[in-house]
Design a protein around this motif. Structure first.
Motif, short mmCIF file in Angstrom:
data_model
loop_
_atom_site.label_atom_id
_atom_site.label_comp_id
_atom_site.label_asym_id
_atom_site.label_seq_id
_atom_site.Cartn_x
_atom_site.Cartn_y
_atom_site.Cartn_z
N ALA A 17 0.93 -1.22 -0.51
CA ALA A 17 0.27 0.28 0.16
C ALA A 17 1.41 1.32 -0.21
O ALA A 17 1.51 1.43 0.66
N GLU A 18 0.76 2.72 -0.93
CA GLU A 18 0.89 3.27 -1.03
C GLU A 18 0.85 4.18 -1.98
O GLU A 18 0.07 3.74 -3.60
N ASP A 19 0.28 5.34 -1.21
CA ASP A 19 -0.12 6.13 -2.10
C ASP A 19 0.38 7.61 -3.46
O ASP A 19 -0.29 7.81 -4.09
N ASP A 43 -4.23 3.21 -1.22
CA ASP A 43 -5.02 4.29 0.56
C ASP A 43 -5.41 3.08 1.59
O ASP A 43 -4.79 1.93 0.80
N GLY A 44 -4.62 3.41 2.43
CA GLY A 44 -5.35 2.13 3.38
C GLY A 44 -6.67 1.42 3.95
O GLY A 44 -6.70 0.41 3.62
N ALA A 45 -7.95 2.04 3.14
CA ALA A 45 -8.75 1.70 3.05
C ALA A 45 -8.59 0.58 2.19
O ALA A 45 -9.55 -0.56 1.69
N GLN A 46 -8.13 0.73 0.86
CA GLN A 46 -8.38 0.07 -0.50
C GLN A 46 -7.78 -1.31 0.26
O GLN A 46 -7.18 -2.27 0.06
N ALA A 47 -6.17 -0.86 1.10
CA ALA A 47 -5.11 -2.14 1.40
C ALA A 47 -6.72 -3.27 2.54
O ALA A 47 -5.77 -4.00 2.31
N MET A 48 -6.75 -2.91 3.48
CA MET A 48 -8.06 -3.17 3.96
C MET A 48 -8.59 -4.43 2.93
O MET A 48 -8.85 -5.21 3.46
N GLN A 54 -8.46 -10.56 -0.05
CA GLN A 54 -7.58 -12.12 -1.23
C GLN A 54 -6.27 -12.91 0.07
O GLN A 54 -5.74 -13.56 -0.27
N ARG A 55 -5.97 -12.37 1.08
CA ARG A 55 -5.22 -12.98 2.07
C ARG A 55 -3.97 -13.32 1.70
O ARG A 55 -3.62 -14.15 1.90
N PRO A 56 -3.19 -12.38 1.62
CA PRO A 56 -2.10 -11.90 1.37
C PRO A 56 -1.30 -12.81 2.44
O PRO A 56 -1.63 -13.08 3.56
N HIS A 57 0.61 -13.22 1.79
CA HIS A 57 0.85 -13.61 2.77
C HIS A 57 2.19 -12.31 3.39
O HIS A 57 2.55 -12.73 5.12
N ILE A 58 2.20 -11.11 3.03
CA ILE A 58 3.21 -10.86 3.70
C ILE A 58 2.70 -9.20 3.85
O ILE A 58 2.04 -8.97 2.30
N GLY A 70 -0.93 3.44 7.46
CA GLY A 70 -0.33 2.32 7.87
C GLY A 70 -0.47 1.43 8.94
O GLY A 70 -0.81 0.71 9.22
N MET A 71 -0.20 2.32 10.25
CA MET A 71 -0.82 2.34 11.32
C MET A 71 -2.08 1.93 11.54
O MET A 71 -2.39 0.56 12.66
N GLU A 72 -3.16 2.54 11.39
CA GLU A 72 -4.57 2.24 11.48
C GLU A 72 -4.45 0.73 10.21
O GLU A 72 -5.15 -0.12 11.42
N VAL A 73 -3.96 0.61 9.23
CA VAL A 73 -4.56 -0.57 9.33
C VAL A 73 -2.92 -2.07 9.41
O VAL A 73 -4.25 -2.70 9.76
N ALA A 74 -2.57 -1.02 9.74
CA ALA A 74 -1.53 -2.40 10.53
C ALA A 74 -2.58 -3.05 11.45
O ALA A 74 -2.19 -3.94 12.16
N THR A 75 -3.04 -2.06 12.68
CA THR A 75 -3.82 -2.24 13.47
C THR A 75 -4.81 -3.64 13.25
O THR A 75 -5.33 -4.25 14.24
N ALA A 76 -5.56 -3.16 12.34
CA ALA A 76 -6.68 -3.41 12.35
C ALA A 76 -6.46 -5.05 11.62
O ALA A 76 -7.23 -6.27 11.91
N ILE A 77 -5.25 -5.06 11.05
CA ILE A 77 -4.82 -5.99 10.83
C ILE A 77 -4.60 -7.06 11.63
O ILE A 77 -4.69 -8.44 11.07
N ARG A 78 -3.56 -6.85 12.44
CA ARG A 78 -3.18 -7.20 13.94
C ARG A 78 -4.59 -7.64 14.32
O ARG A 78 -3.76 -8.77 14.79
N GLN A 79 -5.29 -7.40 14.69
CA GLN A 79 -6.47 -8.07 14.85
C GLN A 79 -7.18 -8.70 14.51
O GLN A 79 -7.67 -9.88 15.22
#
Length: 222
Positions: A17-19, A43-48, A54-58, A70-79
């Protein structure tokens, strides 16, 4: 069963993810030489959305993006996934973000510009972590081995053919090992259109047990 980290990397999918369009294109080209599939979000919403679909590996996230950082997306993914490797890219080495990165157990917090060697070593480190966490090859109770990357099962020296729903079921259950997951949630993961019923799930489990052994799935439904 052992796998070479570089070969495993080439079988994987990364979510990037990169804008910034110039930076996005440049890094995406590099990623395409290392990964089988590169999912690109603006953007972050599209990343989520891509993560859920797709459930990527990395995961590789720029820290400053519209519609969720990025930190908000990381937090949501980590949950949702406590183990998936997440890498943050940033233009500044800010202490508050570093502390957040530690709390989220991020794989790396990289300051731009990042060298190709540093990116490659980070990706290989991700593969090593995935191997250690049982996210590459999983030995099932029946003795069968499930390859998470290829979504294939090997048992008694033979590769077992799986349907799309069977692959989706195994992937979901292995990502939620040691967790209590109800049948409705499993059904929704397999088919978000709600066509998978609890009865259909029981039939799927029955067929899968006949393919890879009864002990492979001890309890999937209440």
């Amino acid at each position: 069963m052992k796998y070479h980290p570089l070969k495993l990397l080439q079988e994987m999918t990364i979510l990037f993810a990169e804008d910034d369009p110039i930076m996005q294109d440049s890094i995406a080209r590099i990623l395409s030489t290392h990964f089988r599939h590169v999912l690109v979000a603006e953007d972050g919403a599209q990343a989520m959305e891509l993560f859920n679909q797709q459930r990527p590996h990395i995961i590789l996230l720029d820290i400053a993006m519209p519609r969720a950082s990025g930190m908000e997306v990381a937090t949501a993914i980590r949950q949702q996934d406590p183990d998936i490797p997440i890498i943050i890219l940033t233009a500044h080495n800010e202490s508050e973000h570093l502390f957040a990165a530690i709390r989220l157990r991020l794989m790396e917090y990289l300051v731009k510009p990042v060298s190709l060697d540093k990116l490659r070593s980070t990706f290989l480190h991700c593969v090593t972590e995935l191997q250690q966490r049982g996210r590459i090859a999983v030995q099932l109770q029946s003795g069968a081995t499930y390859n998470v990357n290829t979504q294939s099962v090997e048992w008694d020296g033979k590769e077992i053919s799986l349907t799309r729903n069977e692959k989706s079921f195994l992937d979901f259950m292995l990502r939620h090992r040691n967790q209590v997951v109800d049948a409705d949630r499993i059904c929704f993961h397999i088919d978000p259109n709600h066509d998978m019923t609890n009865s259909g799930l029981r039939n799927l489990v029955y067929r899968l047990r006949s393919k890879i052994g009864n002990k492979s799935i001890v309890r999937a439904c209440p």
